[in-house]
Design a protein around this motif. Sequence first.
Motif, mmCIF file in Angstrom:
data_model
loop_
_atom_site.group_PDB
_atom_site.id
_atom_site.type_symbol
_atom_site.label_atom_id
_atom_site.label_comp_id
_atom_site.label_asym_id
_atom_site.label_seq_id
_atom_site.Cartn_x
_atom_site.Cartn_y
_atom_site.Cartn_z
ATOM 1 N N ARG A 91 -9.705 14.707 15.764
ATOM 2 C CA ARG A 91 -8.475 13.908 15.890
ATOM 3 C C ARG A 91 -7.588 14.460 17.000
ATOM 4 O O ARG A 91 -6.978 13.712 17.749
ATOM 5 C CB ARG A 91 -7.711 13.877 14.562
ATOM 6 N N ASP A 94 -8.989 13.277 20.195
ATOM 7 C CA ASP A 94 -8.679 11.860 20.392
ATOM 8 C C ASP A 94 -7.267 11.681 20.933
ATOM 9 O O ASP A 94 -7.035 10.882 21.849
ATOM 10 C CB ASP A 94 -8.820 11.083 19.072
ATOM 11 N N ILE A 95 -6.311 12.413 20.382
ATOM 12 C CA ILE A 95 -4.924 12.332 20.850
ATOM 13 C C ILE A 95 -4.811 12.895 22.265
ATOM 14 O O ILE A 95 -4.207 12.285 23.146
ATOM 15 C CB ILE A 95 -3.968 13.066 19.886
ATOM 16 N N LYS A 96 -5.420 14.031 22.497
ATOM 17 C CA LYS A 96 -5.354 14.690 23.803
ATOM 18 C C LYS A 96 -5.939 13.813 24.901
ATOM 19 O O LYS A 96 -5.427 13.772 26.016
ATOM 20 C CB LYS A 96 -6.105 16.025 23.721
ATOM 21 N N SER A 98 -6.056 10.569 24.849
ATOM 22 C CA SER A 98 -5.395 9.264 24.772
ATOM 23 C C SER A 98 -6.274 8.164 24.185
ATOM 24 O O SER A 98 -6.104 6.992 24.504
ATOM 25 C CB SER A 98 -4.900 8.843 26.160
ATOM 26 N N ARG A 99 -7.216 8.510 23.350
ATOM 27 C CA ARG A 99 -8.017 7.488 22.665
ATOM 28 C C ARG A 99 -7.237 6.888 21.505
ATOM 29 O O ARG A 99 -7.494 5.768 21.097
ATOM 30 C CB ARG A 99 -9.347 8.082 22.177
ATOM 31 N N VAL A 100 -6.288 7.658 20.963
ATOM 32 C CA VAL A 100 -5.384 7.168 19.918
ATOM 33 C C VAL A 100 -3.991 7.710 20.221
ATOM 34 O O VAL A 100 -3.844 8.692 20.945
ATOM 35 C CB VAL A 100 -5.819 7.612 18.493
ATOM 36 N N LYS A 101 -3.000 7.050 19.669
ATOM 37 C CA LYS A 101 -1.627 7.517 19.842
ATOM 38 C C LYS A 101 -1.175 8.160 18.546
ATOM 39 O O LYS A 101 -1.478 7.673 17.458
ATOM 40 C CB LYS A 101 -0.711 6.352 20.194
ATOM 41 N N PRO A 102 -0.430 9.256 18.639
ATOM 42 C CA PRO A 102 0.063 9.896 17.412
ATOM 43 C C PRO A 102 1.089 9.009 16.725
ATOM 44 O O PRO A 102 1.810 8.256 17.360
ATOM 45 C CB PRO A 102 0.699 11.193 17.910
ATOM 46 N N VAL A 103 1.140 9.089 15.426
ATOM 47 C CA VAL A 103 2.133 8.362 14.636
ATOM 48 C C VAL A 103 3.357 9.258 14.514
ATOM 49 O O VAL A 103 3.255 10.400 14.078
ATOM 50 C CB VAL A 103 1.578 8.026 13.233
#
Length: 109
Positions: A91, A94-96, A98-103
């Motif tokens: 995870r 993924d954040i690092k 930019s595949r997902v954005k942190p909530v």
Amino acid sequence: MLGKPECIASGWAGQKAGFAHNFAHNHELLLTERVPTSRLANMEVHFKPETESRLQELASQSGRPTDELVEDAMAAYLSEVAEVRALLDGRYDDIKNSRVKPVVLRNER
């Protein structure tokens, strides 16, 4: 002592095991002797009296020795910790990347 090569695939992923099997049957191999793995011996573990009592009760009910129960519990715990660590690392990646954005939770008043 040298003899016919053996294919030892235990613990390998299926793809690697297939490669080892094919390689061993098509080429001469020299396998090294197995190196003994390190193992902690005679480790002493201290429990709270309540935990010790529960462990003794479980051992009595299951017919298994307490050291076996503790070994199984630690193996399961360490496996779970490794699984959670891998999940968190994934995870983070993924954040690092930019595949997902942190909530981001905002404090509502």
